[in-house]
Design a protein around this motif. Structure first.
Motif, PDB file in Angstrom:
ATOM      1  N   VAL A 201       0.866  -1.176   0.000  1.00  0.00           N
ATOM      2  CA  VAL A 201       0.000   0.000   0.000  1.00  0.00           C
ATOM      3  C   VAL A 201       0.903   1.225   0.000  1.00  0.00           C
ATOM      4  CG1 VAL A 201      -1.721   1.335   1.255  1.00  0.00           C
ATOM      5  CG2 VAL A 201      -1.912  -1.154   1.175  1.00  0.00           C
ATOM      6  N   HIS A 202       0.944   1.931  -1.127  1.00  0.00           N
ATOM      7  CA  HIS A 202       1.791   3.114  -1.265  1.00  0.00           C
ATOM      8  C   HIS A 202       1.012   4.416  -1.208  1.00  0.00           C
ATOM      9  CE1 HIS A 202       4.561   0.181  -3.548  1.00  0.00           C
ATOM     10  NE2 HIS A 202       5.179   0.505  -2.430  1.00  0.00           N
ATOM     11  N   LEU A 203      -0.312   4.315  -1.149  1.00  0.00           N
ATOM     12  CA  LEU A 203      -1.165   5.501  -1.154  1.00  0.00           C
ATOM     13  C   LEU A 203      -2.032   5.537   0.095  1.00  0.00           C
ATOM     14  CD1 LEU A 203      -2.445   5.279  -4.852  1.00  0.00           C
ATOM     15  CD2 LEU A 203      -0.542   6.663  -4.010  1.00  0.00           C
ATOM     16  N   PHE A 204      -2.340   6.739   0.551  1.00  0.00           N
ATOM     17  CA  PHE A 204      -3.264   6.910   1.665  1.00  0.00           C
ATOM     18  C   PHE A 204      -4.350   7.878   1.228  1.00  0.00           C
ATOM     19  CE2 PHE A 204      -4.861   8.801   5.575  1.00  0.00           C
ATOM     20  CZ  PHE A 204      -5.059   7.673   6.369  1.00  0.00           C
TER      21      PHE A 204
ATOM     22  N   TYR B 211      -4.437   2.747   8.029  1.00  0.00           N
ATOM     23  CA  TYR B 211      -3.494   2.125   7.095  1.00  0.00           C
ATOM     24  C   TYR B 211      -3.510   0.605   7.225  1.00  0.00           C
ATOM     25  CZ  TYR B 211       0.775   1.228   4.453  1.00  0.00           C
ATOM     26  OH  TYR B 211       1.672   0.771   3.526  1.00  0.00           O
ATOM     27  N   MET B 212      -3.525   0.100   8.457  1.00  0.00           N
ATOM     28  CA  MET B 212      -3.543  -1.352   8.654  1.00  0.00           C
ATOM     29  C   MET B 212      -4.862  -1.953   8.164  1.00  0.00           C
ATOM     30  SD  MET B 212      -0.615  -2.243   9.457  1.00  0.00           S
ATOM     31  CE  MET B 212      -1.167  -3.936   9.327  1.00  0.00           C
ATOM     32  N   ALA B 213      -5.939  -1.196   8.240  1.00  0.00           N
ATOM     33  CA  ALA B 213      -7.202  -1.673   7.665  1.00  0.00           C
ATOM     34  C   ALA B 213      -7.071  -1.817   6.151  1.00  0.00           C
ATOM     35  CB  ALA B 213      -8.336  -0.715   8.020  1.00  0.00           C
ATOM     36  N   MET B 214      -6.331  -0.912   5.518  1.00  0.00           N
ATOM     37  CA  MET B 214      -6.094  -1.028   4.076  1.00  0.00           C
ATOM     38  C   MET B 214      -5.212  -2.224   3.754  1.00  0.00           C
ATOM     39  SD  MET B 214      -5.700   2.794   2.468  1.00  0.00           S
ATOM     40  CE  MET B 214      -4.410   3.345   3.583  1.00  0.00           C
ATOM     41  N   MET B 215      -4.210  -2.468   4.596  1.00  0.00           N
ATOM     42  CA  MET B 215      -3.362  -3.637   4.394  1.00  0.00           C
ATOM     43  C   MET B 215      -4.205  -4.919   4.476  1.00  0.00           C
ATOM     44  SD  MET B 215      -0.085  -2.920   3.837  1.00  0.00           S
ATOM     45  CE  MET B 215       0.742  -4.447   4.288  1.00  0.00           C
ATOM     46  N   ALA B 216      -5.089  -4.968   5.458  1.00  0.00           N
ATOM     47  CA  ALA B 216      -5.961  -6.139   5.603  1.00  0.00           C
ATOM     48  C   ALA B 216      -6.886  -6.284   4.399  1.00  0.00           C
ATOM     49  CB  ALA B 216      -6.774  -6.018   6.885  1.00  0.00           C
ATOM     50  N   GLU B 217      -7.476  -5.173   3.972  1.00  0.00           N
ATOM     51  CA  GLU B 217      -8.363  -5.198   2.805  1.00  0.00           C
ATOM     52  C   GLU B 217      -7.617  -5.686   1.570  1.00  0.00           C
ATOM     53  OE1 GLU B 217      -9.501  -1.677   0.065  1.00  0.00           O
ATOM     54  OE2 GLU B 217     -10.938  -1.640   1.725  1.00  0.00           O
ATOM     55  N   MET B 218      -6.403  -5.205   1.375  1.00  0.00           N
ATOM     56  CA  MET B 218      -5.581  -5.620   0.238  1.00  0.00           C
ATOM     57  C   MET B 218      -5.394  -7.130   0.215  1.00  0.00           C
ATOM     58  SD  MET B 218      -1.548  -4.641  -0.402  1.00  0.00           S
ATOM     59  CE  MET B 218      -0.974  -5.605   1.037  1.00  0.00           C
ATOM     60  N   CYS B 219      -5.048  -7.687   1.360  1.00  0.00           N
ATOM     61  CA  CYS B 219      -4.762  -9.125   1.420  1.00  0.00           C
ATOM     62  C   CYS B 219      -6.022  -9.968   1.316  1.00  0.00           C
ATOM     63  CB  CYS B 219      -4.000  -9.445   2.700  1.00  0.00           C
ATOM     64  SG  CYS B 219      -2.364  -8.686   2.747  1.00  0.00           S
TER      65      CYS B 219
ATOM     66  N   ALA C  50       3.010  -9.904   1.643  1.00  0.00           N
ATOM     67  CA  ALA C  50       2.502  -8.591   2.037  1.00  0.00           C
ATOM     68  C   ALA C  50       3.698  -7.768   2.516  1.00  0.00           C
ATOM     69  CB  ALA C  50       1.470  -8.729   3.150  1.00  0.00           C
ATOM     70  N   ALA C  51       4.033  -6.738   1.750  1.00  0.00           N
ATOM     71  CA  ALA C  51       5.273  -6.000   1.991  1.00  0.00           C
ATOM     72  C   ALA C  51       5.072  -4.808   2.927  1.00  0.00           C
ATOM     73  CB  ALA C  51       5.851  -5.522   0.668  1.00  0.00           C
ATOM     74  N   HIS C  52       6.137  -4.449   3.571  1.00  0.00           N
ATOM     75  CA  HIS C  52       6.305  -3.300   4.483  1.00  0.00           C
ATOM     76  C   HIS C  52       4.999  -2.761   5.076  1.00  0.00           C
ATOM     77  CE1 HIS C  52       5.528  -0.993   0.826  1.00  0.00           C
ATOM     78  NE2 HIS C  52       6.780  -1.030   0.404  1.00  0.00           N
ATOM     79  N   TYR C  53       4.461  -3.506   6.050  1.00  0.00           N
ATOM     80  CA  TYR C  53       3.244  -3.071   6.736  1.00  0.00           C
ATOM     81  C   TYR C  53       3.445  -1.731   7.439  1.00  0.00           C
ATOM     82  CZ  TYR C  53       5.548  -4.362  11.080  1.00  0.00           C
ATOM     83  OH  TYR C  53       6.435  -4.422  12.121  1.00  0.00           O
ATOM     84  N   ASP C  54       4.703  -1.349   7.708  1.00  0.00           N
ATOM     85  CA  ASP C  54       4.995  -0.107   8.421  1.00  0.00           C
ATOM     86  C   ASP C  54       5.401   1.033   7.487  1.00  0.00           C
ATOM     87  OD1 ASP C  54       7.396  -1.222   7.635  1.00  0.00           O
ATOM     88  OD2 ASP C  54       8.351  -1.095   9.605  1.00  0.00           O
ATOM     89  N   TYR C  55       5.108   0.901   6.208  1.00  0.00           N
ATOM     90  CA  TYR C  55       5.508   1.919   5.241  1.00  0.00           C
ATOM     91  C   TYR C  55       4.919   3.290   5.580  1.00  0.00           C
ATOM     92  CZ  TYR C  55       6.262   4.070   0.627  1.00  0.00           C
ATOM     93  OH  TYR C  55       6.640   4.902  -0.403  1.00  0.00           O
TER      94      TYR C  55
END
Length: 271
Positions: free
Chosen positions: A108-111, A134-142, A151-156
């Motif tokens: 996720v490179h965009l917010f 942001y973590m909700a977006m990471m979860a949605e992505m996966c 799943a790359a760089h969760y802390d980006y």
């Protein structure tokens, strides 16, 4: 030595500055026998004057030349890194199957539709609120994507803040982290520890720089077994940054192995 599975070159990643020769030279000088190259591919990226896509067939052809150049002492793994947006999930899955790949990374490179590398408006938000969204977006992505491995760089999201005490932690958003872990574990995908994040936090004087132990412990407690390391190298001299520190940290938490992908299959290697 473990595999550095996340690297970029100037030949196909528009934001990278290193050549394949420079990357190969760095890997050899540090004694690596295997590395992953994961060029950026952003579907429908907001217009910033750059083209974040590339010709997949050209990449496929060039990579075979790179493999010959690196052989026999260094194995190159052909990968790609997709940037997620909700409306491009199906397109990511489709494009990931167009050429043979060893590994597919999702990021996720965009917010809220903006590139927070260039637009820092999001950092006016309270850190907990920002990290939770942001973590909700990471979860949605996966959850929404299927054709990926890591799943790359969760802390980006934390990388470019000026608030040096802000740090992504499990306790800020446990429900979102659990949702994220449930998605990758159920789909047998890997969690990346991105050592560029460690490097950036150290260089900028963050009060903390290693990943939150509670995040990694919770991932393991939920059944997560696959952790990979990637330096996210873009420029000469940044390959495998903080790898020794990251591996020692993982061992201190009780982890004994990491994973890399070849032909889209996971292979474990001892720490």
């Amino acid at each position: 030595m473990v595999t550095d599975g996340h690297n970029h070159t100037k030949h196909f990643s528009v934001d990278a500055g290193q050549t394949i020769d420079e990357l190969i030279s760095q890997a050899r000088s540090k004694g690596f026998s295997r590395i992953g190259i994961t060029e950026h591919y952003e579907v429908f990226f907001p217009d910033d004057g750059l083209d974040w896509t590339f010709d997949l067939e050209e990449y496929d052809k060039a990579f075979e030349e790179w493999r010959v150049k690196a052989a026999p002492d260094l194995e190159l793994l052909k990968g790609i890194e997709f940037g997620y947006q909700p409306h491009v999930a199906k397109e990511i899955d489709r494009i990931a199957g167009l050429i043979p790949l060893d590994v597919v990374l999702l990021s996720v490179h965009l917010f809220r539709g903006k590139d927070f590398y260039a637009d820092r408006e999001c950092y006016k938000m309270p850190a907990k609120e920002l990290h939770t969204e942001y973590m909700a977006m990471m979860a949605e992505m996966c959850e929404n994507c299927e054709n990926y491995d890591v799943a790359a760089h969760y802390d980006y999201i934390n990388r470019y803040t000026d608030k040096l005490s802000d740090f992504v932690t499990y306790d800020e958003c446990p429900k979102e982290f659990d949702r994220f872990f449930e998605a990758i574990i159920s789909k047998e995908k890997a969690l990346e520890i991105n050592t560029k994040s460690i490097q950036k936090h150290k260089e900028r004087g963050f009060t903390r720089h290693l990943p939150d132990a509670a995040i990694l412990n919770r991932y393991r407690d939920m059944g997560g077994k696959m952790i990979c390391l990637g330096s996210d190298s873009h420029f000469d001299g940044t390959f495998a940054v903080c790898f020794d520190e990251a591996t020692e940290y993982l061992k201190s938490l009780g982890f004994t192995e990491t994973v890399y992908f070849k032909d889209r299959k996971p292979y474990f290697e001892s720490l």
